[in-house]
Design a protein around this motif. Structure first.
Motif, PDB file in Angstrom:
ATOM      1  N   GLN A  86     -43.350  25.546  20.121  1.00 33.43           N
ATOM      2  CA  GLN A  86     -42.895  25.972  21.446  1.00 33.43           C
ATOM      3  C   GLN A  86     -42.792  24.782  22.379  1.00 33.43           C
ATOM      4  O   GLN A  86     -41.832  24.669  23.153  1.00 33.43           O
ATOM      5  N   ALA A  87     -43.770  23.882  22.308  1.00 36.13           N
ATOM      6  CA  ALA A  87     -43.737  22.687  23.162  1.00 36.13           C
ATOM      7  C   ALA A  87     -42.526  21.824  22.810  1.00 36.13           C
ATOM      8  O   ALA A  87     -41.844  21.314  23.703  1.00 36.13           O
TER       9      ALA A  87
ATOM     10  N   MET B 270     -51.886  29.013  15.553  1.00 38.35           N
ATOM     11  CA  MET B 270     -51.563  28.969  16.982  1.00 38.35           C
ATOM     12  C   MET B 270     -51.162  27.561  17.400  1.00 38.35           C
ATOM     13  O   MET B 270     -50.236  27.385  18.201  1.00 38.35           O
ATOM     14  N   GLU B 271     -51.849  26.566  16.857  1.00 35.46           N
ATOM     15  CA  GLU B 271     -51.512  25.177  17.180  1.00 35.46           C
ATOM     16  C   GLU B 271     -50.087  24.871  16.726  1.00 35.46           C
ATOM     17  O   GLU B 271     -49.313  24.253  17.465  1.00 35.46           O
ATOM     18  N   THR B 272     -49.728  25.343  15.529  1.00 34.63           N
ATOM     19  CA  THR B 272     -48.378  25.123  15.020  1.00 34.63           C
ATOM     20  C   THR B 272     -47.365  25.814  15.916  1.00 34.63           C
ATOM     21  O   THR B 272     -46.339  25.230  16.278  1.00 34.63           O
ATOM     22  N   ARG B 273     -47.656  27.076  16.279  1.00 35.85           N
ATOM     23  CA  ARG B 273     -46.744  27.819  17.155  1.00 35.85           C
ATOM     24  C   ARG B 273     -46.588  27.100  18.492  1.00 35.85           C
ATOM     25  O   ARG B 273     -45.472  26.921  18.983  1.00 35.85           O
ATOM     26  N   TYR B 274     -47.721  26.727  19.097  1.00 37.72           N
ATOM     27  CA  TYR B 274     -47.660  26.070  20.396  1.00 37.72           C
ATOM     28  C   TYR B 274     -46.965  24.721  20.300  1.00 37.72           C
ATOM     29  O   TYR B 274     -46.253  24.316  21.216  1.00 37.72           O
ATOM     30  N   SER B 275     -47.178  24.039  19.200  1.00 41.34           N
ATOM     31  CA  SER B 275     -46.510  22.759  18.996  1.00 41.34           C
ATOM     32  C   SER B 275     -45.004  22.968  18.906  1.00 41.34           C
ATOM     33  O   SER B 275     -44.229  22.228  19.517  1.00 41.34           O
TER      34      SER B 275
END
Length: 170
Positions: free
Chosen positions: A87-88, A80-85
């Motif tokens: 996306q950010a 999730m951190e990778t995805r959110y990163s």
């Protein structure tokens, strides 16, 4: 002892033997009861040990499942951190592109407004020049008409100008 030998014994001897045998039987029964009690204790201990071992195995399974769940949870958080990163980063890139587009659009609008203002100013200047020329021509025409209509005044002005010029020279 055999049956014949027993028949030869007296009654008190037989009774004595019977008492001894009864005492031996009682002692054996007591031993048997003790042995059975010890056996039951061992079975309880074995059962408890088995239950404790089973409980330990169950706890190990629970701990192993908890470890697996925690590892999976941490892995999900990393994903999730990778995805959110990502996306950010994408949002940041889009925001920068949008800001650059807005800046370029604003600059283009400024250039357009500046050109329109410059054109408008040139038109206004040209219009003002035309109006000034028209006004000057009208004033000149009227002045000439006035001077023509009042020829005496023209002569007087010419004389006066000549007199001043002479006075200045002297």
């Amino acid at each position: 002892m055999t049956g014949k030998e027993m028949k030869k014994l007296r009654r008190d001897e037989l009774l004595q033997m019977l008492i001894e045998q009864t005492q031996k039987g009682d002692a054996l029964e007591e031993e048997l009861a003790l042995a059975q009690a010890k056996l039951e204790e061992r079975e309880i201990i074995l059962q408890e040990a088995g239950t404790m071992a089973e409980a330990a195995l169950r706890l190990n399974a629970v701990f192993q499942a908890a470890d697996e769940a925690a590892a999976q949870y941490l892995e999900n958080i990393r994903i999730m951190e990778t995805r959110y990163s990502l996306q950010a980063d994408q949002l940041e890139t889009k925001a920068k592109e949008r800001a650059e587009a807005m800046i370029a659009e604003a600059a283009q609008r400024c250039r357009t407004l500046e050109e329109e203002t410059k054109r408008s100013c040139e038109e206004m200047t040209a219009q003002a020049q035309r109006e000034a020329d028209s006004y000057w021509n009208e004033v000149s025409r009227r002045l000439e008409q006035y001077l023509t209509d009042h020829e005496e005044l023209t002569e007087w002005l010419l004389r006066r100008t000549q007199n001043r010029t002479r006075e200045e020279k002297t």
